[in-house]
Enzyme design. Structure first.
Site, PDB file in Angstrom:
ATOM      1  N   ASN A   1      -2.365  -4.832   9.615  1.00 29.94           N
ATOM      2  CA  ASN A   1      -3.631  -4.659  10.504  1.00 29.94           C
ATOM      3  C   ASN A   1      -3.679  -5.537  11.418  1.00 29.94           C
ATOM      4  OD1 ASN A   1      -6.420  -6.110  10.089  1.00 29.94           O
ATOM      5  ND2 ASN A   1      -5.192  -5.961   7.994  1.00 29.94           N
TER       6      ASN A   1
ATOM      7  N   GLU B   1       0.793  -1.290  -0.272  1.00 24.59           N
ATOM      8  CA  GLU B   1       0.151  -0.138  -0.106  1.00 24.59           C
ATOM      9  C   GLU B   1       0.788   1.261   0.086  1.00 24.59           C
ATOM     10  OE1 GLU B   1      -3.044   2.375   2.839  1.00 24.59           O
ATOM     11  OE2 GLU B   1      -2.759   0.391   3.214  1.00 24.59           O
TER      12      GLU B   1
END
Length: 336
Positions: A250, A150
Site C-alpha cells: 500500500n 497476502e
C-alpha cells in the site's frame, strides 16, 4: 485501540497555514495516513502476547510490512521466522496481518505451536469469499502481486480454482479453458491501487465477458482513503514523500498514485535520514503521507528534518475521518 474507520467527509477540510513569507516553502500533510485498524490490531496482538506469555514470541514473516515496527518488536523479544516449522515445538506463534493459508496452520499444528492469528479481518473476509466461491463452483481471477504474503495466504484457500492476475500483462498467460467457464468471478488483494485494479478488471472483461464482479469491494477502506488523501494534494506538490517500507504494497501504491495524480516527483522512505537534500532543489511545496503500517513517529521525524530546510509551515489536508476498531484475537481479550 488505535485503528479508526474512514468515512468520506462531505467537504475536504484542512488546517489553515500560509507559506513562510521568507521562503514560500510549505508542507501539505495528507490525512488520513499511517496506521489502519488491521495494523493496530496486529501490532497490539504481538505486544499483548509478550505481556501474557513472555519472550520469546515467534512471528511468521513480518507482522506488518514496516522495518521500524519489526525492529522495535525484535528488541522486545519477538523472533521473526520465515516458516512456522522454524519455531521450536510448543512455542507461541503469531501469524501476520497478511493472513496465512490452511497449509501454514496445519504446519503450526504439527509442531504443537500455540498459534494466534493476527490476520486483518478484511483479509479474512477475502479468504471467506474465496472459500465460498470455490464451494459454489466458481473459478476465481485473483488480482494481486505474486509473492506477496497476502496473495499466498488467500490463494492457499483454493489452490485448484484460483488464478493469479498480476497486472494486465499476465492476462494472456491465464488458462485457455477459462474463456468457456461460465462461473468466473474476480477478487483482489486488499492493498492495491483502486484505479489500477479497475483498469485490470476492464481488460479482463474484454477477454472474459462473463466475468462477474464480487458482491463487495475487497480493497480495504484504509488503502482507498489514503489514496484519496494523496490525490487531494498531489497536483499542488513539487515533491511527494511517502513514509513506508519498500515491501509494503500500500505504501508503494501511494507513490504511484501521487505521480499519476500530478505530483512532479515522489519518493518512498523508511526514515527521515533517507531524504536526499538534492530532492529539495527548486521545491516549494512538499506533500507527505504514510502507508497503513507506519507509526506516526516516523512522519514526525520527516517533518522535523524538513523543517531544518525551511519547510516549517504545515497544512494538514483531511479528506476522511477514521473510526473503525478491530477486536483482538479472542485468546488475548481481557477477561470480563
Amino acid at each position: 485501540m488505535f485503528g479508526q474507520r474512514l468515512d468520506t467527509l462531505g467537504a475536504m477540510s484542512s488546517s489553515v497555514s500560509s507559506p513562510s513569507p521568507e521562503t514560500g516553502k510549505k508542507i501539505l500533510l495528507a490525512a488520513p495516513r499511517g496506521y489502519c485498524a488491521g495494523v493496530d490490531r496486529a501490532v497490539e496482538t504481538v505486544e499483548r502476547a509478550l505481556e501474557e506469555y513472555g519472550a520469546p514470541i515467534y512471528v511468521r514473516k513480518e507482522i506488518v510490512h514496516n522495518r521500524y515496527v519489526v525492529d522495535t518488536l525484535a528488541e522486545k523479544g519477538v523472533i521473526f521466522v520465515e516458516e512456522a516449522s522454524e519455531a521450536p515445538e510448543g512455542a507461541h506463534m503469531v501469524f501476520s496481518a497478511h493472513g496465512v493459508s490452511p497449509a501454514v496452520k496445519e504446519e503450526a499444528a504439527a509442531k504443537n505451536l500455540q498459534a494466534i492469528d493476527a490476520a486483518c479481518p478484511l483479509v479474512t473476509k477475502v479468504h471467506n469469499e474465496v472459500k465460498r466461491f470455490d464451494k459454489q463452483g466458481f473459478h476465481i481471477l485473483f488480482i494481486g502481486h505474486e509473492g506477496h504474503e497476502e496473495v499466498e495466504g488467500t490463494m492457499g484457500h483454493s489452490l485448484d480454482r484460483t488464478h493469479l492476475v498480476d497486472g494486465i500483462e499476465s492476462i494472456p498467460g491465464l488458462p485457455a479453458f477459462l474463456a468457456d467457464e461460465p462461473n468466473l468471478i474476480w477478487l483482489s488483494q486488499t492493498t492495491l491501487s483502486v484505479d489500477e485494479t479497475m483498469e485490470i478488471v476492464r481488460e479482463l472483461k474484454k477477454v472474459y465477458p462473463q466475468l462477474q464482479d464480487p458482491p463487495s469491494d475487497d480493497i480495504c477502506y484504509a488503502t482507498q482513503n489514503r489514496q484519496v488523501a494523496v490525490k487531494a494534494i498531489a497536483e499542488r506538490c513539487d515533491l511527494m514523500i511517502v513514509v513506508g517500507s519498500t515491501n509494503s504494497s500500500n505504501s508503494v501504491r501511494l507513490v504511484e498514485v501521487a505521480l499519476q495524480a500530478g505530483a512532479k516527483n515522489a519518493y518512498l522512505v523508511d526514515y527521515a535520514h533517507q531524504i536526499d537534500e538534492a530532492w529539495l532543489d527548486g521545491v516549494q511545496t512538499i506533500g507527505i503521507s504514510s502507508g497503513a503500517s507506519v507509526p506516526e513517529i516516523l512522519v514526525t521525524g520527516v517533518l522535523e528534518r524538513l523543517a531544518g530546510y525551511g519547510f516549517d509551515d504545515v497544512e494538514e489536508v483531511t479528506t476522511a475521518a477514521e473510526k473503525i476498531v478491530f477486536a483482538l484475537p479472542r485468546v488475548l481479550r481481557p477477561a470480563r
